[in-house]
Design an enzyme around this catalytic site. Structure first.
Site, PDB file in Angstrom:
ATOM      1  N   LYS A 146      -7.882  -8.570   1.619  1.00 48.12           N
ATOM      2  CA  LYS A 146      -7.835  -8.873   3.058  1.00 48.12           C
ATOM      3  C   LYS A 146      -9.218  -9.312   3.532  1.00 48.12           C
ATOM      4  CE  LYS A 146      -4.046  -5.683   4.076  1.00 48.12           C
ATOM      5  NZ  LYS A 146      -2.927  -6.343   4.710  1.00 48.12           N
ATOM      6  N   LYS A 204       4.664   5.409   8.587  1.00 49.83           N
ATOM      7  CA  LYS A 204       5.728   4.420   8.775  1.00 49.83           C
ATOM      8  C   LYS A 204       6.441   4.735  10.086  1.00 49.83           C
ATOM      9  CE  LYS A 204       6.330   2.895   4.122  1.00 49.83           C
ATOM     10  NZ  LYS A 204       5.768   1.558   4.128  1.00 49.83           N
ATOM     11  N   HIS A 209      -4.922   2.437  -0.907  1.00 48.75           N
ATOM     12  CA  HIS A 209      -5.556   1.454  -0.024  1.00 48.75           C
ATOM     13  C   HIS A 209      -6.663   2.058   0.841  1.00 48.75           C
ATOM     14  CE1 HIS A 209      -2.359  -1.071  -1.351  1.00 48.75           C
ATOM     15  NE2 HIS A 209      -1.438  -0.571  -0.575  1.00 48.75           N
TER      16      HIS A 209
END
Ligand code: BG6
Length: 509
Positions: A200, A360, A260
Site C-alpha cells: 500500500k 469486521k 498486517h
C-alpha cells in the site's frame, strides 16, 4: 521498491510465472490484472509467460477467455490479445505427487518455447492446507536449481523464487514448521512472503516521510509521542469465508493483527536503516519484532479485547450476526474484532503504548495510523485549556489516502480562542492517481528480486510469540457475552474501557 531499476529492462530477467490455484479468485481479481498492468507499462521482463495450474478443467484458450470475461472491459481487447498469448493453463492437482511429471514437462516446454531459461516464479495462490505438499513437490521435481548450477563467468545465474501469502501458520510452532518446509527447498532470499499491506502506497510512504524529511524524525520518540493507534476496520463481514474464518486458524487477531498490523507497526517504529535496501530494512524491522513485549498470560484481560458482531445495520441495510453466517458455529468464540496494547521495549519507544485494533462489520472502512503527541509542558491559554487537543499526525492508508497534521489554531476575531485545524496532504488530489492495490508493486519487486517489502521468517515467528499469550488466554477462557457489538458500530464497549483505563480514547472519526 527500489525506484532506480523500474524501467530498466536489464533489471528483469526473462522468466516463467507459475501460479498454483490459478482458477481461484486471487488470480483473476489481483494477479492477472497486476501482471497485465506491469506488462502494459513496460515494467516487466522482455519475455515472460504465465502458467496457471489448478484442478478445474480448462484449456489455455478457455482459461484466457474466462480471465478476459471476468475483467468486464478493463483490458484493452487488442492489447489483451497480445498479452494473453503468454498465458497457459495446465489442469492438474499440484498437491498430488503423481501429477508432477506432467506439470514439470509443461513448465519445461513453455520455458523452452519462450526462451525463458530456468528462471521461475512459483506463486502459491492456494489455501494454507496445500502449501506444504506443493512446496515438497516443487522440491522433488528438480525444478529448483538456483545457486546449484555451474555458471561460467559472466553468465546469469538462473533463479527460482516462491511467493506465498498468509496465513504463515496459526501459532509459533506451525509457522516454524512452514518456514522449515520452505527452507528445505528455497534459500531465504528466494522466499517472498507477501503482505499486501506493505504494497500500500501510504504504508511505504511512512519510510519516505520518516527518512526523507528532517522535521518529523526528531519528534518520533517517547519524548514527544504519547501513544500510537493503528486501526484496520472493515464494514464487510466474513463474506462467504465463514468456514475458514471460524476455524482455529481464523479470527481477527490472527487474520489482521498478527500479520498486517504488526508489519505496519514495524515500519512506524523501526530505526533508520543504514541503506534503503532489503537487507538493512529487514534488519531494522527485525529489531522491532525482537523488542515487542510478550504479554503475561494473566495480564491479557487488561491489554487485549475480543469482540464478535451480532446483527445490526450498515449503511441503512440490515446485516446478520456472525454466528448466523454460513460455516460459523452457533456458539462460536471467534474474534471478529481484536484490540491489543503493545509495547516496543527500545530506547526510542520506552513507555509508549501502541494500540492495534481490527474488526469486521464495523461502522467504517478505514485503515489508519494515528500518532498522538504529548500535551504542551505548560498550559498558557488557561481559559481555553480544556479545548486544547493533542496534536496528531494521521496517516490515512485507505480510504482518503493521505497524511494529515492536526494542531491548534486561533479562531478568527477578538480574543485568543483556540480550535484544532488540519493541514492536509491528499494523495489523490496531489498526484491525480488512484493508489494501486499493492499487487503490481509487489509482483514487480519479485520479478526484480527486491525483498524489501517482504517478510523474513524471523519476523513471522517473533510476531506470533507476541500474540500467542492472548490467543491462549482466549482459548482457555470462553467469553459468555459474545456477540458483544452490533454490526455497524465501533466494536465492543470493553475496547473503550481498555482505553479509558489509560485515560485515552479511540480515534473513531
Ligand atoms: C486480508 C484478510 O488479508 O485482508 C481479510 O484476510 C481482510 O479478512 C483483508 O478483509 C483486508 O484488506 P484491505 O486491503 O481491504 O484492508
Amino acid at each position: 521498491m527500489s525506484p532506480t531499476t523500474l524501467n530498466d529492462p536489464n533489471a528483469y530477467s526473462n522468466c516463467l510465472i507459475v501460479i498454483f490455484g490459478a482458477s481461484g479468485d486471487l488470480t483473476k481479481r489481483k494477479l492477472i490484472p497486476a501482471l497485465y498492468s506491469l506488462w502494459e507499462s513496460g515494467q516487466a521482463p522482455k519475455s515472460f509467460a504465465i502458467l496457471g495450474v489448478s484442478r478445474t478443467e480448462f484449456t489455455s484458450e478457455s482459461y484466457r477467455d474466462k480471465l478476459f470475461e471476468f475483467s468486464k472491459g478493463s483490458y484493452d481487447p487488442e492489447k489483451w490479445k497480445e498479452f494473453s498469448q503468454c498465458i497457459y493453463y495446465h489442469p492438474g492437482d499440484p498437491t498430488a505427487t503423481g501429477s508432477w511429471k506432467d506439470i514439470s514437462s509443461t513448465i519445461c516446454d513453455i520455458s523452452e518455447k519462450h526462451d525463458l531459461g530456468q528462471n521461475r516464479m512459483f506463486y502459491l495462490s492456494v489455501g494454507p492446507q496445500f502449501f506444504e505438499p506443493i512446496i515438497n513437490n516443487i522440491g522433488s521435481s528438480g525444478l529448483v536449481t538456483e545457486g546449484r548450477r555451474y555458471c561460467s563467468i559472466g553468465e546469469e545465474r538462473p533463479w527460482q523464487r516462491i511467493v506465498i501469502e498468509k496465513p504463515f501458520g496459526s501459532d509459533p510452532a506451525s509457522a516454524i514448521k512452514l518456514n522449515n518446509t520452505l527452507a528445505a527447498v528455497f534459500d531465504e532470499d528466494s522466499i517472498y512472503r507477501i503482505d499486501h499491506y506493505l504494497g500500500k502506497e501510504l504504508v511505504q510512504n511512512l519510510l519516505v516521510v520518516r527518512f526523507a524529511n528532517s522535521i518529523f524524525e526528531p519528534l518520533w520518540n517517547s519524548n514527544y509521542i504519547d501513544h500510537v493507534q493503528i486501526t484496520a476496520s472493515e464494514t464487510v463481514g466474513v463474506e462467504g469465508r465463514g468456514a475458514y474464518y471460524d476455524s482455529p486458524a481464523g479470527g481477527a487477531m490472527r487474520d489482521m493483527v498478527q500479520s498486517h498490523l504488526m508489519q505496519v507497526l514495524s515500519f512506524m517504529a523501526m530505526e533508520p536503516p543504514v541503506r534503503m535496501d532489503a537487507a538493512d530494512i529487514r534488519t531494522e524491522k527485525n529489531k522491532i519484532f525482537k523488542a515487542l513485549r510478550v504479554p503475561k498470560y494473566e495480564d491479557v484481560p487488561k491489554i487485549a479485547v475480543r469482540g464478535q458482531y451480532g446483527g445490526g445495520q450498515i449503511s441503512g441495510k440490515p446485516v446478520m450476526g456472525y454466528r448466523d453466517e454460513k460455516g460459523v458455529a452457533p456458539e462460536s468464540q471467534t474474534d471478529t474484532y481484536a484490540a491489543m496494547q503493545v509495547y516496543v521495549d527500545t530506547w526510542r519507544w520506552g513507555g509508549v503504548p501502541f494500540y492495534l485494533r481490527s474488526g469486521k462489520a464495523m461502522a467504517e472502512k478505514k485503515t489508519e495510523i494515528v500518532i498522538y503527541f504529548k500535551p504542551t509542558p505548560h498550559l498558557l491559554l488557561k481559559e481555553e485549556a480544556k479545548k486544547q487537543k493533542p496534536n496528531q499526525i494521521i496517516i490515512n492508508v485507505h480510504p482518503n489516502e493521505g497524511i494529515r497534521l492536526r494542531f491548534e489554531g486561533k479562531v478568527p476575531g477578538l480574543g485568543l480562542k483556540i480550535k484544532d485545524v488540519v493541514m492536509d496532504f491528499d494523495y489523490i488530489k496531489q498526484w491525480d492517481v488512484e493508489p494501486s492495490d499493492g499487487y503490481a508493486i509487489l509482483l514487480n519487486d519479485v520479478l526484480r528480486g527486491d525483498q524489501m517489502l517482504f517478510k523474513h521468517r524471523d519476523e513471522i515467528e517473533i510476531s506470533w510469540n507476541a500474540v500467542q499469550p492472548v490467543l491462549d488466554y482466549w482459548a482457555d477462557n470462553p467469553q459468555d457475552d459474545l456477540p458483544n457489538y452490533n454490526a455497524g458500530t465501533w466494536g465492543p464497549s470493553s475496547a473503550d474501557i481498555m482505553m479509558a483505563r489509560d485515560n485515552r480514547y479511540w480515534h473513531n472519526y
